[in-house]
Design a protein around this motif. Structure first.
Motif, PDB file in Angstrom:
ATOM      1  N   LYS A  51       0.817  -1.222   0.000  1.00  0.00           N
ATOM      2  CA  LYS A  51       0.000   0.000   0.000  1.00  0.00           C
ATOM      3  C   LYS A  51       0.850   1.271   0.000  1.00  0.00           C
ATOM      4  N   ASN A  52       2.162   1.079  -0.105  1.00  0.00           N
ATOM      5  CA  ASN A  52       3.080   2.226  -0.212  1.00  0.00           C
ATOM      6  C   ASN A  52       4.278   1.716  -1.018  1.00  0.00           C
ATOM      7  N   SER A  53       4.025   1.489  -2.310  1.00  0.00           N
ATOM      8  CA  SER A  53       4.910   0.632  -3.100  1.00  0.00           C
ATOM      9  C   SER A  53       6.301   1.201  -3.378  1.00  0.00           C
ATOM     10  N   THR A  54       6.560   2.434  -2.994  1.00  0.00           N
ATOM     11  CA  THR A  54       7.919   2.953  -3.201  1.00  0.00           C
ATOM     12  C   THR A  54       8.842   2.573  -2.048  1.00  0.00           C
ATOM     13  N   MET A  55       8.262   2.061  -0.936  1.00  0.00           N
ATOM     14  CA  MET A  55       9.079   1.717   0.227  1.00  0.00           C
ATOM     15  C   MET A  55       9.056   0.210   0.515  1.00  0.00           C
ATOM     16  N   ASN A  56      10.196  -0.301   0.958  1.00  0.00           N
ATOM     17  CA  ASN A  56      10.263  -1.701   1.363  1.00  0.00           C
ATOM     18  C   ASN A  56       9.814  -1.866   2.800  1.00  0.00           C
ATOM     19  N   ILE A  57       9.243  -3.037   3.058  1.00  0.00           N
ATOM     20  CA  ILE A  57       8.720  -3.326   4.391  1.00  0.00           C
ATOM     21  C   ILE A  57       9.015  -4.794   4.711  1.00  0.00           C
ATOM     22  N   LEU A  58       9.031  -5.103   6.010  1.00  0.00           N
ATOM     23  CA  LEU A  58       9.187  -6.496   6.424  1.00  0.00           C
ATOM     24  C   LEU A  58       7.847  -7.207   6.262  1.00  0.00           C
ATOM     25  N   ASN A  59       7.889  -8.384   5.669  1.00  0.00           N
ATOM     26  CA  ASN A  59       6.672  -9.173   5.467  1.00  0.00           C
ATOM     27  C   ASN A  59       6.818 -10.517   6.168  1.00  0.00           C
ATOM     28  N   GLU A  60       5.758 -10.918   6.832  1.00  0.00           N
ATOM     29  CA  GLU A  60       5.731 -12.233   7.472  1.00  0.00           C
ATOM     30  C   GLU A  60       4.833 -13.126   6.628  1.00  0.00           C
ATOM     31  N   CYS A  61       5.166 -14.418   6.518  1.00  0.00           N
ATOM     32  CA  CYS A  61       4.285 -15.332   5.785  1.00  0.00           C
ATOM     33  C   CYS A  61       4.247 -16.691   6.469  1.00  0.00           C
ATOM     34  N   GLN A  62       3.168 -17.411   6.267  1.00  0.00           N
ATOM     35  CA  GLN A  62       3.005 -18.713   6.921  1.00  0.00           C
ATOM     36  C   GLN A  62       4.039 -19.717   6.415  1.00  0.00           C
ATOM     37  N   ALA A  63       4.448 -20.626   7.293  1.00  0.00           N
ATOM     38  CA  ALA A  63       5.382 -21.696   6.930  1.00  0.00           C
ATOM     39  C   ALA A  63       5.146 -22.838   7.919  1.00  0.00           C
ATOM     40  N   GLY A  64       6.058 -23.769   7.983  1.00  0.00           N
ATOM     41  CA  GLY A  64       5.973 -24.836   8.974  1.00  0.00           C
ATOM     42  C   GLY A  64       5.393 -26.139   8.453  1.00  0.00           C
ATOM     43  N   LEU A  65       4.982 -26.176   7.186  1.00  0.00           N
ATOM     44  CA  LEU A  65       4.450 -27.414   6.614  1.00  0.00           C
ATOM     45  C   LEU A  65       5.481 -28.004   5.650  1.00  0.00           C
ATOM     46  N   THR A  66       6.027 -29.154   6.014  1.00  0.00           N
ATOM     47  CA  THR A  66       6.997 -29.803   5.138  1.00  0.00           C
ATOM     48  C   THR A  66       6.390 -30.057   3.763  1.00  0.00           C
ATOM     49  N   LEU A  67       5.097 -30.391   3.744  1.00  0.00           N
ATOM     50  CA  LEU A  67       4.449 -30.723   2.471  1.00  0.00           C
ATOM     51  C   LEU A  67       3.872 -29.494   1.765  1.00  0.00           C
ATOM     52  N   GLY A  68       4.057 -28.340   2.369  1.00  0.00           N
ATOM     53  CA  GLY A  68       3.672 -27.102   1.690  1.00  0.00           C
ATOM     54  C   GLY A  68       2.199 -26.765   1.765  1.00  0.00           C
ATOM     55  N   GLU A  69       1.360 -27.550   1.136  1.00  0.00           N
ATOM     56  CA  GLU A  69      -0.069 -27.243   1.038  1.00  0.00           C
ATOM     57  C   GLU A  69      -0.830 -27.954   2.157  1.00  0.00           C
ATOM     58  N   LYS A  70      -1.767 -27.233   2.797  1.00  0.00           N
ATOM     59  CA  LYS A  70      -2.476 -27.784   3.945  1.00  0.00           C
ATOM     60  C   LYS A  70      -3.296 -29.036   3.606  1.00  0.00           C
ATOM     61  N   SER A  71      -3.796 -29.121   2.369  1.00  0.00           N
ATOM     62  CA  SER A  71      -4.703 -30.235   2.051  1.00  0.00           C
ATOM     63  C   SER A  71      -3.998 -31.591   2.143  1.00  0.00           C
ATOM     64  N   TYR A  72      -2.669 -31.609   2.009  1.00  0.00           N
ATOM     65  CA  TYR A  72      -1.944 -32.875   2.166  1.00  0.00           C
ATOM     66  C   TYR A  72      -2.148 -33.464   3.566  1.00  0.00           C
ATOM     67  N   TYR A  73      -2.404 -32.599   4.545  1.00  0.00           N
ATOM     68  CA  TYR A  73      -2.563 -33.047   5.934  1.00  0.00           C
ATOM     69  C   TYR A  73      -4.011 -33.342   6.288  1.00  0.00           C
ATOM     70  N   LEU A  74      -4.939 -32.769   5.518  1.00  0.00           N
ATOM     71  CA  LEU A  74      -6.335 -32.804   5.948  1.00  0.00           C
ATOM     72  C   LEU A  74      -7.241 -33.629   5.028  1.00  0.00           C
ATOM     73  N   ASP A  75      -6.911 -33.719   3.752  1.00  0.00           N
ATOM     74  CA  ASP A  75      -7.780 -34.445   2.827  1.00  0.00           C
ATOM     75  C   ASP A  75      -7.792 -35.933   3.158  1.00  0.00           C
TER      76      ASP A  75
END
Ligand SMILES: [Zn+2]
Length: 676
Positions: A161-185
């Motif tokens: 929302k302020n594209s001329t400036m860099n910012i720290l971004n956090e994102c989800q991780a922690g799944l060896t298999l990447g996609e949640k459906s591998y664990y739940l389907d």
């Protein structure tokens, strides 16, 4: 969520003569007839008709899960890079030079005797730091210090929302298999993958000398399943607004009180003014996991992340366990790639700009850049014409769209400035794995060095030798690295029908990403900022829903359908790419003196050749396991459907091939997608 970059996978029209280098030079049609399967009727299965010969002549090599003309070009690039790197490795270079770093890293990977001798020993110091954690109070510092623990990711990128400036971004991780459906389907295929995953963890812990490996595997699977329940799906991650949550560090502290964030950032040696939390529910659940799970189980989880991440860089026996799961079970590969390919890929991934500089010097003719630039301008003009002619969009929104289109930053070939690798240490006396850790730290430091600084618009998000292209919404830029400017995408000796059908559609595809369901939420300056009237947005969504529903109904494997929501952005981009490139092609033909216009060659009209060239980009064979894996994870449709799913929505394709309602691919005109 990583940055939403879309990888591919006022000009005077009359004065731009594209591609054709000289009117006197005889250009080829660029289309090998052997690629076709003329025993199949074009109207019955266009993909098989256009690409069946290629597919019969190019069976999947045992080390691949998918092998198409895209991968074939990738392979030839890898061979070129290998030659560059091994030539460099034959001579001595001063310690600290990029040549030394490239040569030593390559040799460290290739030295299997040393790697086998060391076994898991190179990882032990990292595992010991986990062992030495004695209480939960120490976790915040430990997480900040070690990026390998991977409960969540941190990276620096433009503030949406302020594209001329860099910012720290956090994102989800922690799944060896990447996609949640591998664990739940609960379908049979997913259950079998989960079972193999548990075996894989057990085998790895055993190989690393742990007792109770099977119990450890159960613990990992239990906690990762808990993480999966709080994670967003690949489809939910596509919403740029829902995944942007800017806050101060104090607000973060209140949101996830189980972590001491000041300690955490101190260990990272950064002072963020604010940050965007990607997935709030996930991060909150991570906080609860840190609070509720036993310390020993948490340490086991970190240990697992380190073990799994180290596996490609240790001995043969560890790699075989790793390959058996990721290569065979998940992808259907029969055997690992030869070591030299893995070595080139590692060097390329670590010192990509240095390798790229050598690559473009040797393999990229400067005139390609000029011709590409002209082609891009012509495509831009065609899209502008199309926007202005849209019947469903108001003039207000059209003006904004045209402004965005004409503000696009265009990058071709290679960057103007090359990355500096001085701070990277590659030490031939250390283990391969230790050097990989140096490289990972260097990459993280590089990312963090941009924090709180203005966005550098010269920066590239891809190496020049990469066979791919991208659109980046926060910089509103399209980028075509040197690696993709080759056959079957681009051929200086081939005619316009070929080049517009192949690289022309790639260009149109990337441009359209600026106007797909995600990209269209960013304005011309790269800000997440609505520039649509409400009515136009509603009409846009009605139109994109046609593609969503259509792809949801495609059966990609017995009982498995394509994911229309996951692939929507890419399908919009393919659709737009075809429309724009075809219009630019027609404009270009019309601008030529009549004696220079393309004619029928080898039984194919210029329009037919345009669609054959497009289809040949997607010629390929794929394994059954890989179809299922990509359907879960890949935002791109499968190669077959980028042809047989995309073309039936293109009116010009029906005209070129005289396809009527008797074709199984036929869609009635009023049911075809019509967006850009
Ligand atoms: Zn794309």
């Amino acid at each position: 969520m990583k940055p939403i970059i879309h990888f591919f996978n006022s000009f005077c029209l009359l004065t731009i003569m594209l591609i054709s280098p000289s009117c006197n030079q005889k250009l080829s049609i660029g289309i090998p007839i052997a690629n076709l399967d003329t025993t199949t009727l074009a109207q019955n299965d266009f993909y098989q008709y256009a690409c069946g010969g290629w597919m019969a002549n190019n069976p999947i090599p045992s080390e691949y899960s998918r092998f198409g003309s895209f991968d074939k070009l990738g392979l030839s690039n890898l061979e070129q890079l290998n030659e560059l790197i091994t030539t460099l490795g034959k001579t001595e270079h001063p310690q600290g030079s990029v040549e030394q770093k490239i040569g030593d890293l390559y040799r460290l990977c290739m030295d299997m005797d040393k790697r086998n001798l060391l076994g898991t020993q190179p990882v032990q110091p990292t595992l010991q730091t986990i062992d030495s954690i004695t209480c939960k109070e120490e976790l915040s510092a430990a997480l900040g210090k070690a990026m390998e623990f991977g409960l969540w990711g941190m990276y620096v990128d433009a503030d949406s929302k302020n594209s001329t400036m860099n910012i720290l971004n956090e994102c989800q991780a922690g799944l060896t298999l990447g996609e949640k459906s591998y664990y739940l389907d609960k379908d049979e295929h997913t259950l079998s993958i989960r079972k193999a995953f548990e075996q894989y963890i057990t085998q790895m812990f055993t190989a690393f000398g742990y007792s109770n490996a099977d119990k450890h595997a159960q613990t990992i699977l239990r906690i990762e399943t808990r993480i999966a329940q709080a994670s967003k799906s690949n489809v939910e991650l596509r919403d740029p607004i829902a995944n942007y949550n800017k806050m101060t560090v104090d607000e973060l502290q209140a949101l996830v009180p189980q972590v001491n964030w000041t300690t955490y950032f101190n260990e990272m040696k950064i002072v963020p003014e604010s940050l965007s939390v990607g997935q709030i529910e996930h991060l909150q659940e991570m906080g609860r996991i840190l609070e509720e799970e036993d310390l020993d189980d948490l340490k086991l989880l970190f240990t697992w992340q380190v073990i799994d991440g180290s596996a490609p860089y240790l001995s043969d026996s560890i790699y075989n366990i790793y390959f058996n799961f990721y290569g065979k079970v998940l992808s259907g590969k029969e055997q690992p790639s030869p070591l030299w390919k893995r070595a080139v890929s590692t060097v390329n991934g670590t010192l990509g700009d240095a390798v790229g500089q050598m690559y473009v010097k040797k393999y990229f003719p400067e005139e390609n850049k000029q011709r590409m630039l002209a082609l891009v301008k012509n495509l831009q003009l065609a899209l502008q014409e199309r926007i202005l002619a849209l019947t469903w969009m108001s003039d207000t929104t059209k003006a904004q769209a045209v402004e965005k289109l004409n503000s696009m930053n265009i990058k071709i070939g290679y960057p103007n400035q090359w990355r500096d690798y001085t701070a990277l240490t590659i030490d031939a006396n250390e283990s391969y794995y230790t050097n990989i850790q140096y490289a990972a730290k260097f990459a993280m430091d590089y990312s963090l060095s941009f924090l709180n600084k203005p966005v550098d618009r010269e920066k590239w998000y891809m190496y020049p030798q990469t066979v791919n292209a991208y659109y980046n919404p926060t910089t509103n830029e399209i980028c075509f690295p040197a690696g993709i400017l080759q056959y079957p995408f681009f051929d200086m000796t081939a005619d316009d029908a070929f080049n517009y059908g192949a690289i022309g559609v790639v260009i149109g595809h990337e441009m359209t990403h600026g106007f797909d369901d995600q990209g269209s939420q960013f304005d011309k300056d790269g800000n997440l900022n609505n520039w649509w009237t409400e009515e136009d947005r509603t009409r846009f969504e009605e139109r994109t829903k046609v593609l969503l529903d259509y792809f949801n109904n495609i059966e990609v494997a017995p009982g498995v359908n394509a994911n229309g929501a996951l692939t929507l952005g890419e399908n919009i981009a393919d659709h737009g790419g075809l429309q724009i490139a075809y219009q630019a092609f027609c404009n270009n033909e019309a601008s030529k003196p009549s004696e220079q216009r393309l004619t029928e060659q080898e039984g194919f009209t210029p329009a037919q050749r345009f669609f054959l060239a497009y289809s040949h980009v997607w010629a390929g064979n794929i394994r059954a396991e890989e179809i299922l894996q990509r359907t879960k994870n890949d935002p791109h449709s499968l190669g077959k459907w980028r042809v047989n799913g995309a073309l039936p929505h293109i009116n010009a394709w029906y005209e070129a091939w005289q396809i009527d309602s008797s074709s199984p691919m036929y869609i009635a005109p009023e049911e075809r997608a019509s967006i850009w």
